[in-house]
Design an enzyme around this catalytic site. Sequence first.
Site, PDB file in Angstrom:
ATOM      1  N   ASP A  13      -8.089  31.058   4.350  1.00  0.00           N
ATOM      2  CA  ASP A  13      -9.134  31.479   5.274  1.00  0.00           C
ATOM      3  C   ASP A  13     -10.215  32.205   4.461  1.00  0.00           C
ATOM      4  OD1 ASP A  13      -8.173  34.061   4.813  1.00  0.00           O
ATOM      5  OD2 ASP A  13      -7.654  34.447   6.897  1.00  0.00           O
ATOM      6  N   CYS A  50      -3.819  33.604   3.333  1.00  0.00           N
ATOM      7  CA  CYS A  50      -4.684  34.301   4.283  1.00  0.00           C
ATOM      8  C   CYS A  50      -4.502  35.790   3.998  1.00  0.00           C
ATOM      9  CB  CYS A  50      -4.400  33.926   5.736  1.00  0.00           C
ATOM     10  SG  CYS A  50      -2.821  34.460   6.421  1.00  0.00           S
ATOM     11  N   GLY A  51      -4.955  36.646   4.867  1.00  0.00           N
ATOM     12  CA  GLY A  51      -4.841  38.084   4.606  1.00  0.00           C
ATOM     13  C   GLY A  51      -3.427  38.518   4.300  1.00  0.00           C
ATOM     14  N   GLY A  77      -0.656  36.075   4.848  1.00  0.00           N
ATOM     15  CA  GLY A  77       0.152  34.868   4.678  1.00  0.00           C
ATOM     16  C   GLY A  77       0.934  34.514   5.925  1.00  0.00           C
ATOM     17  N   ILE A  78       1.005  35.427   6.868  1.00  0.00           N
ATOM     18  CA  ILE A  78       1.794  35.201   8.080  1.00  0.00           C
ATOM     19  C   ILE A  78       1.182  34.104   8.947  1.00  0.00           C
ATOM     20  CG2 ILE A  78       2.642  36.239  10.224  1.00  0.00           C
ATOM     21  CD1 ILE A  78       2.670  38.952   8.677  1.00  0.00           C
ATOM     22  N   GLY A  79      -0.098  34.210   9.224  1.00  0.00           N
ATOM     23  CA  GLY A  79      -0.748  33.243  10.107  1.00  0.00           C
ATOM     24  C   GLY A  79      -0.690  31.823   9.586  1.00  0.00           C
ATOM     25  N   ASN A 135      15.903  26.624   0.240  1.00  0.00           N
ATOM     26  CA  ASN A 135      15.308  26.179   1.499  1.00  0.00           C
ATOM     27  C   ASN A 135      14.486  24.904   1.407  1.00  0.00           C
ATOM     28  OD1 ASN A 135      16.047  28.541   3.288  1.00  0.00           O
ATOM     29  ND2 ASN A 135      15.135  29.549   1.514  1.00  0.00           N
ATOM     30  N   LYS A 163      22.474  23.602   5.425  1.00  0.00           N
ATOM     31  CA  LYS A 163      21.520  24.468   6.124  1.00  0.00           C
ATOM     32  C   LYS A 163      20.158  23.793   6.223  1.00  0.00           C
ATOM     33  CE  LYS A 163      24.014  28.160   3.931  1.00  0.00           C
ATOM     34  NZ  LYS A 163      24.028  29.070   2.821  1.00  0.00           N
TER      35      LYS A 163
END
Length: 147
Positions: free
Chosen positions: A8, A63-64, A66-68, A97, A135
């Site tokens: 972003d 992003c700020g 990384g969550i979004g 993962n 998993k």
Amino acid sequence: MKIAIGCDPNAQAAKEALMAYMTKKGYGEITDFGSEDPIYANVAIRVGEAVASGEYDRGVLICGTGIGVSIAANKVCGAYAALVSDVYSAQRACLSNDANIICMGAFTTGDKTRELMVDAFFGNHFVQGCASQPKVDAFVAYDHNRA
């Protein structure tokens, strides 16, 4: 290796610095998916689709926090985006993962930490048949069977 990268507007400088580092390290062909759109979900979805389709091998999103971008990219079937904040989590994103995209924060990590996380992410690969395989198989099956 073909790498899709995007961010972003808040993370433009972090993305440019990371792209320069990745180019210097020879990680492969890097395509910038942009940073102008203030709706981070748009670039995250474009990167997620590019990686999930197989056109690109891996992706990097910033992003700020990384969550979004991690939430948005994970809405794409076949995109497995891991939010990483340290070298160990970047390494395990691959080894445990089978993540194909890493997400990080421009405001929560510094340039050197982002470089080390990229090194850990691109320096490791999921080993088929490892202890984590059941998993990973479980979330991949769910992902591909959801409507």
